[in-house]
Design a protein around this motif. Sequence first.
Motif, PDB file in Angstrom:
ATOM      1  N   ARG A  37      -9.119  -7.581   0.337  1.00  0.00           N
ATOM      2  CA  ARG A  37     -10.094  -8.646   0.555  1.00  0.00           C
ATOM      3  C   ARG A  37     -10.187  -9.013   2.040  1.00  0.00           C
ATOM      4  NH1 ARG A  37      -8.581 -11.749  -3.306  1.00  0.00           N
ATOM      5  NH2 ARG A  37      -7.037 -12.906  -2.123  1.00  0.00           N
TER       6      ARG A  37
ATOM      7  N   GLN B 299     -14.496  -3.532  -6.867  1.00  0.00           N
ATOM      8  CA  GLN B 299     -13.841  -4.774  -6.487  1.00  0.00           C
ATOM      9  C   GLN B 299     -12.395  -4.866  -6.968  1.00  0.00           C
ATOM     10  OE1 GLN B 299     -16.959  -4.611  -7.748  1.00  0.00           O
ATOM     11  NE2 GLN B 299     -18.308  -5.939  -6.574  1.00  0.00           N
ATOM     12  N   ASP B 300     -12.054  -4.215  -8.061  1.00  0.00           N
ATOM     13  CA  ASP B 300     -10.706  -4.307  -8.622  1.00  0.00           C
ATOM     14  C   ASP B 300      -9.801  -3.142  -8.231  1.00  0.00           C
ATOM     15  OD1 ASP B 300     -11.354  -6.693  -9.860  1.00  0.00           O
ATOM     16  OD2 ASP B 300     -12.038  -5.705 -11.693  1.00  0.00           O
TER      17      ASP B 300
ATOM     18  N   ALA C 160     -13.182   0.701  -1.417  1.00  0.00           N
ATOM     19  CA  ALA C 160     -14.259  -0.282  -1.430  1.00  0.00           C
ATOM     20  C   ALA C 160     -15.593   0.445  -1.328  1.00  0.00           C
ATOM     21  CB  ALA C 160     -14.120  -1.262  -0.273  1.00  0.00           C
TER      22      ALA C 160
ATOM     23  N   GLU D  74     -19.951  -6.300  -0.812  1.00  0.00           N
ATOM     24  CA  GLU D  74     -19.141  -5.328  -1.542  1.00  0.00           C
ATOM     25  C   GLU D  74     -19.843  -5.128  -2.871  1.00  0.00           C
ATOM     26  OE1 GLU D  74     -14.539  -4.522  -2.930  1.00  0.00           O
ATOM     27  OE2 GLU D  74     -15.103  -6.532  -2.273  1.00  0.00           O
TER      28      GLU D  74
END
Length: 93
Positions: A21, A45-46, A51, A41
Amino acid sequence: MFVHSLTIHLFLPSHSLKGKRGIVKSILARVRNGFNVSAAEVDLQDVHGEALLGFAVVTPSRAAGRHLLERVEEWIAEERPDVEIAAAEIEER
């Protein structure tokens, strides 16, 4: 009026979502401020080591939009040598 988008798939040197992040937010903010483009983004995301970033710009000429997004890609490669660009694609809509 021409709309161009750039999608960049990155491999990141992070071992946690918190680390990811920080890297992603930094890249997005600096690109928004430096190039006046929309940035987000858009996927993965997980996944902490990858990314998928998207950038978009509306310009009056076809060449200007493509050139601006090519500069964004070059800037990321130069400013963030710790981040590997796995793929990049520019589209015109």
